[in-house]
Design a protein around this motif. Sequence first.
Motif, PDB file in Angstrom:
ATOM      1  N   ALA A  52       0.798  -1.224   0.000  1.00  0.00           N
ATOM      2  CA  ALA A  52       0.000   0.000   0.000  1.00  0.00           C
ATOM      3  C   ALA A  52       0.830   1.273   0.000  1.00  0.00           C
ATOM      4  O   ALA A  52       0.264   2.369   0.048  1.00  0.00           O
ATOM      5  CB  ALA A  52      -0.945  -0.002   1.205  1.00  0.00           C
ATOM      6  N   ASP A 166      -1.117  -1.670  -4.494  1.00  0.00           N
ATOM      7  CA  ASP A 166      -2.518  -1.448  -4.142  1.00  0.00           C
ATOM      8  C   ASP A 166      -2.803   0.034  -3.939  1.00  0.00           C
ATOM      9  O   ASP A 166      -1.945   0.782  -3.446  1.00  0.00           O
ATOM     10  CB  ASP A 166      -2.879  -2.201  -2.855  1.00  0.00           C
ATOM     11  CG  ASP A 166      -2.801  -3.713  -3.022  1.00  0.00           C
ATOM     12  OD1 ASP A 166      -2.858  -4.176  -4.173  1.00  0.00           O
ATOM     13  OD2 ASP A 166      -2.693  -4.417  -1.997  1.00  0.00           O
ATOM     14  N   GLY A 167      -4.013   0.454  -4.289  1.00  0.00           N
ATOM     15  CA  GLY A 167      -4.430   1.835  -4.068  1.00  0.00           C
ATOM     16  C   GLY A 167      -3.830   2.783  -5.092  1.00  0.00           C
ATOM     17  O   GLY A 167      -3.075   2.398  -5.985  1.00  0.00           O
ATOM     18  N   GLU A 168      -4.178   4.055  -4.952  1.00  0.00           N
ATOM     19  CA  GLU A 168      -3.651   5.092  -5.827  1.00  0.00           C
ATOM     20  C   GLU A 168      -2.318   5.597  -5.278  1.00  0.00           C
ATOM     21  O   GLU A 168      -2.207   5.887  -4.092  1.00  0.00           O
ATOM     22  CB  GLU A 168      -4.634   6.252  -5.937  1.00  0.00           C
ATOM     23  CG  GLU A 168      -5.961   5.871  -6.598  1.00  0.00           C
ATOM     24  CD  GLU A 168      -5.782   5.503  -8.047  1.00  0.00           C
ATOM     25  OE1 GLU A 168      -4.892   6.091  -8.711  1.00  0.00           O
ATOM     26  OE2 GLU A 168      -6.520   4.620  -8.534  1.00  0.00           O
TER      27      GLU A 168
END
Length: 207
Positions: A52, A166-168
Amino acid sequence: MKTAEQIDLLEELLGLRRDRSAFLDEAVERSPVKRYDDPAVFAAERDQIFRATPLAVAHISELAEDGAFLSRDVAGAPIILTRGRDGVIHGFYNICRHRGARLVDADQGCRHRFTCPYHAWTWDNQGHLIGVPHQAQGFPDLNKPAYGLKRVNVAVRFGWVWVQLDGEMDIDAFLAPVADDLAWLGMERHVVFASDEKPWKVNWKII
């Protein structure tokens, strides 16, 4: 690190030396062993920390030429980094979109296309699906643009290639606290001369 922070840390260290004291908590705390050997704890750390947040996984000198590629395992996921014909560094999962086979076994090299060893589906180094054997007979309705290699977030800053699974990824916000220090190092002017790998069976917090 900002100058004011450096001064504060130096003053703190000088104070500890003057008082002949160590930097310790006021009370003794015990750390449960499961923090280091519990697979569930490690899985949570992998997902919430290493997958992340941006990780520096390569230096730009390793992808200097058109067609250069690197394969890496990042937080348990196999990825490919490429420099496409467009000059841009791309990141993809090292996984065939057909049957999930690993596309590339080599650690590095120069390729303009990647062919799955299972059924020979082929992608270019920008991730586009460009070849499917027997497509007319076996996959007449295949939407090839929809089966490009699965991308991962990639950014190039301060001479390093950063990946976030994962994620922006907001790489500039992530690096803002140390951006001045990284800029001062001038790592974009360096090159990788040699590399070495030493696998250790140890929890990352211990090492």
